[in-house]
Design a protein around this motif. Sequence first.
Motif, PDB file in Angstrom:
ATOM      1  N   PRO A   1      11.627  14.431 -11.261  1.00 53.46           N
ATOM      2  CA  PRO A   1      11.268  15.098 -10.004  1.00 53.46           C
ATOM      3  C   PRO A   1      12.049  16.399  -9.810  1.00 53.46           C
ATOM      4  O   PRO A   1      13.217  16.504 -10.207  1.00 53.46           O
ATOM      5  CB  PRO A   1      11.654  14.080  -8.929  1.00 53.46           C
ATOM      6  CG  PRO A   1      11.752  12.766  -9.637  1.00 53.46           C
ATOM      7  CD  PRO A   1      12.141  13.081 -11.047  1.00 53.46           C
TER       8      PRO A   1
ATOM      9  N   THR B   1      11.395  15.564 -18.853  1.00 49.99           N
ATOM     10  CA  THR B   1      10.852  14.212 -18.690  1.00 49.99           C
ATOM     11  C   THR B   1      11.935  13.184 -18.986  1.00 49.99           C
ATOM     12  O   THR B   1      12.858  13.436 -19.764  1.00 49.99           O
ATOM     13  CB  THR B   1       9.664  13.956 -19.636  1.00 49.99           C
ATOM     14  OG1 THR B   1      10.096  14.153 -20.982  1.00 49.99           O
ATOM     15  CG2 THR B   1       8.490  14.858 -19.327  1.00 49.99           C
TER      16      THR B   1
ATOM     17  N   ASP C   1      11.069   7.600 -20.787  1.00 52.19           N
ATOM     18  CA  ASP C   1       9.802   6.851 -20.768  1.00 52.19           C
ATOM     19  C   ASP C   1       8.587   7.761 -20.571  1.00 52.19           C
ATOM     20  O   ASP C   1       7.471   7.284 -20.406  1.00 52.19           O
ATOM     21  CB  ASP C   1       9.835   5.767 -19.692  1.00 52.19           C
ATOM     22  CG  ASP C   1       9.973   6.319 -18.280  1.00 52.19           C
ATOM     23  OD1 ASP C   1       9.993   7.556 -18.108  1.00 52.19           O
ATOM     24  OD2 ASP C   1      10.070   5.508 -17.344  1.00 52.19           O
ATOM     25  N   GLY C   2       8.807   9.096 -20.555  1.00 53.74           N
ATOM     26  CA  GLY C   2       7.706  10.042 -20.454  1.00 53.74           C
ATOM     27  C   GLY C   2       7.378  10.517 -19.050  1.00 53.74           C
ATOM     28  O   GLY C   2       6.595  11.449 -18.886  1.00 53.74           O
ATOM     29  N   ARG C   3       7.945   9.863 -18.017  1.00 54.38           N
ATOM     30  CA  ARG C   3       7.706  10.315 -16.638  1.00 54.38           C
ATOM     31  C   ARG C   3       8.403  11.648 -16.414  1.00 54.38           C
ATOM     32  O   ARG C   3       9.504  11.864 -16.904  1.00 54.38           O
ATOM     33  CB  ARG C   3       8.264   9.311 -15.625  1.00 54.38           C
ATOM     34  CG  ARG C   3       7.541   7.999 -15.572  1.00 54.38           C
ATOM     35  CD  ARG C   3       8.197   7.033 -14.575  1.00 54.38           C
ATOM     36  NE  ARG C   3       9.584   6.768 -14.952  1.00 54.38           N
ATOM     37  CZ  ARG C   3      10.638   6.950 -14.140  1.00 54.38           C
ATOM     38  NH1 ARG C   3      10.478   7.372 -12.911  1.00 54.38           N
ATOM     39  NH2 ARG C   3      11.860   6.682 -14.564  1.00 54.38           N
ATOM     40  N   PRO C   4       7.772  12.553 -15.639  1.00 54.25           N
ATOM     41  CA  PRO C   4       8.441  13.825 -15.339  1.00 54.25           C
ATOM     42  C   PRO C   4       9.615  13.620 -14.380  1.00 54.25           C
ATOM     43  O   PRO C   4       9.562  12.767 -13.490  1.00 54.25           O
ATOM     44  CB  PRO C   4       7.341  14.667 -14.687  1.00 54.25           C
ATOM     45  CG  PRO C   4       6.336  13.683 -14.193  1.00 54.25           C
ATOM     46  CD  PRO C   4       6.430  12.469 -15.082  1.00 54.25           C
TER      47      PRO C   4
END
Length: 186
Positions: free
Chosen positions: A126, A118, A121-124
């Motif tokens: 891609p 991740t 900011d916590g987004r996975p």
Amino acid sequence: MADSGQPRSMSVPLAAFAAGAVVALLVGVFGKVHDPTLVGTTTLGFRTVISMKVVLSVAIAVLVVLQLLGALWMYGRFSRPAPGWVGPAHRISGAVALVLTVVVAYHCVWALGLESGTFSDGRPVPARTVVHGVLGCAVVGAVVVKLVAVRSRRAAGWFLPVAGGLLFALLVLAVLTSAVWYVAAR
């Protein structure tokens, strides 16, 4: 050069592939632990580092296709023998592709690092980004293998075309997962 009747040593290709794997791994580790920064990068006159890398990557893609065609011609895979200028043109385009690859790889690792899992900011991250990062590390390792293959006089005859083919395939995949994706996404 060894006598053509003597068996060629496997130690050179094995050592080259081992060295390439170690270099690829070290680049990956550095990319993972390094804090990405634009300090120490350049745009070479482009608006952003990313746009510079995209243009250089497309140029690399063109050069590696020319490398493939030149190699096939020199190895007698076309109906006519290669003229004398093909060898020097192949070496020059290969050197230019190598320099551009080093510039792009440096900027990838230094400015972006090797992402997985991740983002902060916590987004996975891609999957394409992860695959591209791993491919980029493999390209650097394959460059090591190819440079050893080009300079080796004791290696088996299959080593140079295999090393060149590996580098070609990895570069094409790296460009497809970066520049081509970037242009298609726009």
